[in-house]
Design a protein around this motif. Structure first.
Motif, PDB file in Angstrom:
ATOM      1  N   GLU A 188     -30.049  34.380 -27.705  1.00 34.74           N
ATOM      2  CA  GLU A 188     -28.740  34.843 -28.182  1.00 34.74           C
ATOM      3  C   GLU A 188     -28.851  35.386 -29.602  1.00 34.74           C
ATOM      4  O   GLU A 188     -28.221  36.391 -29.953  1.00 34.74           O
ATOM      5  N   MET A 189     -29.663  34.710 -30.447  1.00 33.27           N
ATOM      6  CA  MET A 189     -29.844  35.185 -31.817  1.00 33.27           C
ATOM      7  C   MET A 189     -30.585  36.519 -31.842  1.00 33.27           C
ATOM      8  O   MET A 189     -30.265  37.409 -32.632  1.00 33.27           O
ATOM      9  N   SER A 249     -30.166  29.569 -27.332  1.00 34.39           N
ATOM     10  CA  SER A 249     -29.779  30.078 -28.649  1.00 34.39           C
ATOM     11  C   SER A 249     -30.823  31.024 -29.233  1.00 34.39           C
ATOM     12  O   SER A 249     -30.482  31.934 -29.986  1.00 34.39           O
ATOM     13  N   GLN A 291     -21.297  28.064 -30.644  1.00 34.82           N
ATOM     14  CA  GLN A 291     -22.376  29.051 -30.544  1.00 34.82           C
ATOM     15  C   GLN A 291     -22.854  29.447 -31.935  1.00 34.82           C
ATOM     16  O   GLN A 291     -22.052  29.484 -32.861  1.00 34.82           O
ATOM     17  N   PRO A 292     -24.150  29.707 -32.131  1.00 35.90           N
ATOM     18  CA  PRO A 292     -25.159  29.805 -31.080  1.00 35.90           C
ATOM     19  C   PRO A 292     -25.916  28.504 -30.827  1.00 35.90           C
ATOM     20  O   PRO A 292     -26.869  28.484 -30.054  1.00 35.90           O
ATOM     21  N   ASN A 331     -29.265  23.180 -30.412  1.00 35.15           N
ATOM     22  CA  ASN A 331     -30.426  24.063 -30.543  1.00 35.15           C
ATOM     23  C   ASN A 331     -31.646  23.518 -29.807  1.00 35.15           C
ATOM     24  O   ASN A 331     -32.773  23.592 -30.277  1.00 35.15           O
TER      25      ASN A 331
END
Length: 533
Positions: free
Chosen positions: A279-280, A276, A464-465, A434
Motif C-alpha cells: 500500500e505504501m 501495508s 491505514q496503512p 504493520n
C-alpha cells in the motif's frame, strides 16, 4: 512434536548440511548481495564454517542459546547458520525492544552469547547490559563496528583458528534433523513472552514446501525487508532463499524510497511483506519514476487483505504472482497458503488451504468438537510443522498442544468446502500492527506500572496503512492529574514503538460484565463510532 522425514527428501534436513548442499548446487552464484559486497554460495558455506569454528573456540556447545539482536545484514545470516552448525539454538530478538523487554527474554532463555550492534531503536545494548544484567551471558559480539567489553566481528572470526577442525567436522556431522534450531519469542494473553522451539527439519521442510507452493526460483533476486527476527524475514526470507538458490538482498530498515531504488537497481523479483508494504509503494507519489518491471512474486498476509490491493499488485505493480498465507510462530511460520492460480477474491478473502502434510480443522471452543464447513470455530492444526514446545514452560505447552498433537491457535476461522481458511476473529485478544502481533495484555500490564492509573483496557482498531493500531482506555485514580502526554511518555519509555497505543482516551469507567470482565466488544464498538465520527 515433529516426526523424522523420509530419507529421500529433496534437500538436506539440517542447516549445516543444507548450506553445504547449496554450495555444491549453486557454487559461484551470488547468495547475498549487500551494499556492493557479494558472497557466492560457496563463499557463504566457507564463512559459515569459519563462524562455527569461531563459536566453538569461544566455548559454544550443542544446546547453548545464542541471541542475535541486530537489523538485517549478511553477518546476521552467517552468525545464525554458524551457531546452528554446532547444534546451538538461535534466539532472535526484536530490534524494537527496550532494555527491560530484551533483558527478560535473554535471562529466561539463558543466553550465553549475544550478537548485536552499538545502537538499536530503543536501546544501546552495550550500555544497557554493562553491569551484570545478564548473568548467563559470557560474551558479547558486535556484528558491525567495535566497542568496549565486546568482541568485534572480525576478531570473532579470527578466533576460529583456535578450533580443532577435525573436532568441528565431527560436531557438525552430529547435528540431527530433530535438534532444536531456534527459539523465537512470541507474546501470549498473559503478556509473558514464550520461547517457541522448532527443529532444523521443521524449518527446512516447511519452507521447501512454502517455496514450491509460491514458486520461488533460483533466478529470483529476493529483497528481504521483513526483519530477520521474525519468521517472515528469517524462515520465509533468507532460509527459503538458500533452499532455492535465490540471491538474498537484505534491507536493514524500512525506507519506501530505498525500496523503490533497490527494486530498480537490483532487478528485484521477489518482494514479500505485510499489506501495508505494498500500500505504501502504491501510494508513493513518484513511483512512476522507477522501473518496477522485474517484480514477479509477492507473498502477503498477517492482516486483512483488500481485494483491490491484490488487483493493484498485479495490474499496477506488475506482479505475476500474488498469494496470501496464514501461520504463527508455533506452526513454524506456516499453516495454510493460497495457490498462484487462485482468483483475486480467494487470495484476498482467504488464507488458502493447509500445506501438504498438515491437517487443519475448526472446532467449537466450548465443546471442542469439529464444526462443519462454513461454521466459525477455533483453528486447530496438526502436522510436522507444530512446534516442539515452549521453552521451559511445560504447562503452557500442554495448554496449547493437545495430547493427540493438535495445536490450538487461538484464532477463530471458517473453512469452506474447498478447505480454504478465512480468519474471522482472535480468541487471544491480539491485533496486528504493520505485520507485528501486539498483545493487549502485555500493554495493559505495562501501564499499570504508571502511578495514577486505576484501570486500563487496550484494543486494536483499524487504521491505514498500519492495518491496526492500539487504543488505550484509561481510568485515572481520583486524585491523579495524569495527562495523555504522561501516558504516551510512559509507553515510550517502557515499550517497543509498535506496541505503543496510537490513541489514548481517558474514561470514567470501563464497561464490565456480571463477572467483572471488561467488555472489549463494547469498547471496540464505541471506538469505531468515535473514529468514524
Amino acid at each position: 512434536m515433529s516426526s523424522t522425514l523420509q530419507p529421500d527428501f529433496p534437500v538436506p534436513l539440517t542447516v549445516p548440511q543444507l548450506i553445504g548442499w547449496a554450495a555444491q548446487q549453486f557454487g559461484d552464484k551470488t547468495a547475498i548481495r549487500e551494499q556492493g559486497r557479494e558472497l557466492s554460495y560457496r563463499e557463504l558455506n566457507d564463512l559459515r564454517r569459519r563462524a562455527a569454528r569461531a563459536f566453538m573456540a569461544q566455548g559454544v556447545v550443542k544446546g547453548d542459546r545464542v541471541a542475535i539482536w541486530a537489523p538485517n545484514c549478511h553477518e546476521w545470516i552467517v552468525a545464525a547458520i554458524g551457531l546452528q552448525s554446532l547444534g546451538a539454538v538461535l534466539v532472535p530478538l526484536n530490534t524494537r525492544l527496550g532494555k527491560s523487554e530484551a533483558a527478560d527474554i535473554l535471562q529466561r532463555a539463558g543466553v550465553s552469547v549475544l550478537l548485536t550492534v552499538p545502537a538499536l531503536e530503543n536501546c544501546q545494548p552495550l550500555q544497557a547490559f554493562a553491569n551484570d544484567v545478564l548473568p548467563d551471558c559470557r560474551l558479547t559480539i558486535l556484528l558491525q563496528s567495535e566497542g568496549e567489553n565486546a568482541l568485534s566481528w572480525s576478531d570473532f572470526l579470527a578466533s576460529s583458528s583456535g578450533a580443532d577442525n577435525a573436532q568441528y567436522i565431527a560436531i557438525e556431522r552430529a547435528v540431527s534433523p530433530t535438534d532444536t534450531a531456534d527459539m523465537l519469542f512470541t507474546s501470549g494473553t498473559t503478556g509473558k513472552a514464550k520461547g517457541v522451539l522448532c527443529s532444523h527439519e521443521q524449518n527446512i521442510r516447511v519452507f521447501k514446501t512454502w517455496g514450491d507452493t509460491v514458486g520461488l526460483r533460483a533466478d529470483d533476486n529476493y529483497l528481504i525487508v521483513n526483519p530477520f527476527f521474525h519468521s517472515f524475514g528469517y524462515k520465509a526470507g533468507w532460509l527459503a532463499a538458500i533452499i532455492f538458490g535465490a540471491t538474498i538482498l537484505p534491507m536493514a530498515r524500512f525506507d519506501r524510497e530505498l525500496i523503490l531504488q533497490t527494486i530498480q537497481a537490483e532487478k528485484v523479483s521477489m518482494l514479500p511483506g505485510a499489506p501495508s508494504l505494498y500500500e505504501m509503494i502504491l501510494a508513493t507519489p513518484n513511483r512512476a519514476d522507477y522501473d518496477l518491471s522485474s517484480l514477479r512474486l509477492g507473498v502477503t498476509g498477517a492482516a486483512s487483505v483488500p481485494v483491490q490491493l491484490v488487483r493493484d499488485m498485479r495490474d499496477v505493480l506488475g506482479f505475476e504472482t500474488v498469494v496470501t498465507a496464514y501461520g504463527l510462530t508455533e506452526s513454524t511460520g506456516v499453516v495454510s497458503i493460497c495457490r498462484p492460480d487462485d482468483d483475486a477474491q480467494t487470495i484476498a478473502t482467504t488464507s488458502g488451504k493447509a500445506i501438504p502434510g498438515v491437517e487443519l480443522i475448526c472446532v467449537d471452543p466450548a465443546t471442542l468438537a469439529p464444526v462443519s464447513a462454513g461454521v466459525e470455530g477455533e483453528v486447530w492444526v496438526r502436522g510436522y510443522n507444530v512446534m516442539q514446545g515452549y521453552f521451559d514452560m511445560p504447562e503452557a505447552t500442554a495448554e496449547t498442544i493437545t495430547q493427540d498433537g493438535w495445536l490450538r491457535t487461538g484464532d477463530i476461522g471458517v473453512l469452506d468446502e474447498r478447505g480454504y481458511l478465512r480468519i474471522t476473529d482472535r480468541l487471544k485478544d491480539m491485533y496486528i500492527m504493520n505485520g507485528e502481533n501486539v498483545y493487549p495484555a502485555e500493554v495493559e500490564k505495562c501501564l499499570y506500572g504508571l502511578a495514577g492509573v486505576a484501570q486500563v483496557a487496550v484494543i486494536g482498531v483499524p487504521k491505514q496503512p498500519q492495518g491496526e493500531v492500539g487504543m488505550a482506555f484509561v481510568v485515572a485514580k481520583p486524585d491523579s492529574a495524569l495527562s495523555t502526554e504522561d501516558v504516551k511518555q510512559f509507553f515510550a519509555n517502557n515499550l517497543a514503538r509498535y506496541k505503543q497505543p496510537f490513541y489514548i482516551e481517558f474514561v470514567e469507567s470501563l464497561p464490565l460484565n456480571a463477572s467483572g470482565k471488561v467488555l472489549k466488544t463494547e469498547l471496540k464498538s464505541r471506538a469505531l463510532k468515535g473514529l468514524k465520527a
